[in-house]
Design a protein around this motif. Structure first.
Motif, short mmCIF file in Angstrom:
data_model
loop_
_atom_site.label_atom_id
_atom_site.label_comp_id
_atom_site.label_asym_id
_atom_site.label_seq_id
_atom_site.Cartn_x
_atom_site.Cartn_y
_atom_site.Cartn_z
N ARG A 14 43.95 40.83 43.33
CA ARG A 14 43.26 40.27 44.49
C ARG A 14 41.95 40.99 44.80
O ARG A 14 41.06 40.43 45.42
CB ARG A 14 44.15 40.33 45.73
CG ARG A 14 45.25 39.30 45.77
CD ARG A 14 45.93 39.25 47.14
NE ARG A 14 46.37 40.54 47.63
CZ ARG A 14 47.54 41.12 47.37
NH1 ARG A 14 48.42 40.51 46.61
NH2 ARG A 14 47.85 42.29 47.88
N ASN A 15 41.83 42.26 44.39
CA ASN A 15 40.70 43.08 44.81
C ASN A 15 39.73 43.47 43.70
O ASN A 15 38.87 44.32 43.91
CB ASN A 15 41.22 44.34 45.51
CG ASN A 15 41.87 44.00 46.83
OD1 ASN A 15 41.18 43.71 47.80
ND2 ASN A 15 43.19 43.97 46.85
N VAL A 16 39.87 42.85 42.56
CA VAL A 16 38.97 43.11 41.44
C VAL A 16 38.40 41.77 41.00
O VAL A 16 39.11 40.77 40.92
CB VAL A 16 39.74 43.79 40.27
CG1 VAL A 16 38.88 43.91 39.04
CG2 VAL A 16 40.23 45.17 40.70
N GLU A 17 37.11 41.75 40.75
CA GLU A 17 36.42 40.50 40.39
C GLU A 17 36.59 40.17 38.90
O GLU A 17 35.60 39.98 38.18
CB GLU A 17 34.94 40.60 40.74
CG GLU A 17 34.67 40.77 42.22
CD GLU A 17 35.02 39.55 43.04
OE1 GLU A 17 34.77 38.42 42.55
OE2 GLU A 17 35.52 39.71 44.14
N ILE A 18 37.82 40.12 38.45
CA ILE A 18 38.16 39.77 37.07
C ILE A 18 39.34 38.80 37.16
O ILE A 18 40.17 38.92 38.06
CB ILE A 18 38.57 41.02 36.25
CG1 ILE A 18 37.46 42.07 36.25
CG2 ILE A 18 38.92 40.66 34.82
CD1 ILE A 18 37.85 43.40 35.60
N SER A 19 39.45 37.88 36.22
CA SER A 19 40.55 36.91 36.27
C SER A 19 41.91 37.62 36.14
O SER A 19 42.02 38.69 35.56
CB SER A 19 40.41 35.87 35.16
OG SER A 19 40.75 36.46 33.91
N TYR A 54 36.51 49.86 35.52
CA TYR A 54 36.51 49.20 36.83
C TYR A 54 37.92 49.20 37.42
O TYR A 54 38.12 49.52 38.59
CB TYR A 54 35.96 47.79 36.63
CG TYR A 54 35.76 46.96 37.88
CD1 TYR A 54 35.04 47.44 38.96
CD2 TYR A 54 36.24 45.67 37.95
CE1 TYR A 54 34.83 46.66 40.09
CE2 TYR A 54 36.03 44.87 39.07
CZ TYR A 54 35.33 45.38 40.14
OH TYR A 54 35.12 44.61 41.25
N ILE A 55 38.90 48.87 36.60
CA ILE A 55 40.29 48.86 37.05
C ILE A 55 40.76 50.29 37.33
O ILE A 55 41.40 50.55 38.36
CB ILE A 55 41.20 48.16 36.01
CG1 ILE A 55 40.88 46.66 35.98
CG2 ILE A 55 42.68 48.40 36.32
CD1 ILE A 55 41.50 45.90 34.83
N MET A 56 40.43 51.21 36.45
CA MET A 56 40.84 52.61 36.66
C MET A 56 40.28 53.16 37.97
O MET A 56 40.96 53.90 38.69
CB MET A 56 40.40 53.48 35.48
CG MET A 56 41.20 53.20 34.21
SD MET A 56 40.56 54.06 32.75
CE MET A 56 40.98 55.77 33.12
N ALA A 57 39.05 52.78 38.32
CA ALA A 57 38.44 53.23 39.57
C ALA A 57 39.21 52.71 40.78
O ALA A 57 39.32 53.41 41.79
CB ALA A 57 36.99 52.77 39.64
#
Length: 146
Positions: free
Chosen positions: A62-67, A45-48
């Motif tokens: 700010r743009n990924v739904e992970i803490s 998800y982060i790599m994408a």
């Protein structure tokens, strides 16, 4: 795995969740069967989000739904695997930017190919038109944002 008869009784939210979970499992297995580098779904998800870009870590946060804490942990893991590089932002001592290494890009592109093959298998089963309809429906603004 939920049987097809059990799927018939699920509502929209649970159907989406079941299919998402199944597809993620299959995609993860496809990757792990052909690579020695384990990459979690959160790491993908982060790599994408950083593929072909050099965003700051705060932008990713700010743009990924992970803490925030989890993102930092995942970035550290990705760096240890040689998949990302974290660098200082020019003229800014506090900010760090992140980008995929050559290995990270290679892994990402191989995984995109694996996902395309999975999508092709789904299209063979339910039809190309149905897959395109589903993609278009999922891209619509459902008007339910928080």
């Amino acid at each position: 795995m939920t049987s097809n008869s059990e799927l018939q009784n699920l509502d929209l939210i649970d159907l989406i969740s079941e299919r998402h979970s199944l597809i993620r499992k299959i995609a993860e297995k496809a990757w792990n069967d052909q690579s020695d580098i384990y990459i979690s779904n959160s790491e993908w998800y982060i790599m994408a989000r950083i593929y072909k870009k050099r965003p700051t870590i705060s932008y990713v946060t700010r743009n990924v739904e992970i803490s925030r804490q989890a993102i930092h942990k995942f970035i550290k893991n990705l760096a240890e695997k040689g998949l990302v590089e974290v660098n200082n932002v020019e003229n800014n001592k506090k900010e760090k930017c992140i980008e995929l290494t050559a290995l990270g890009e290679e892994c990402y592109e191989k995984n995109e190919d694996l996902k395309a093959r999975l999508e092709h298998k789904i299209a063979e089963k339910i039809g190309v038109g149905q897959v395109n309809n589903l993609k278009n429906i999922l891209k619509l603004d459902w008007g339910i944002e928080e």
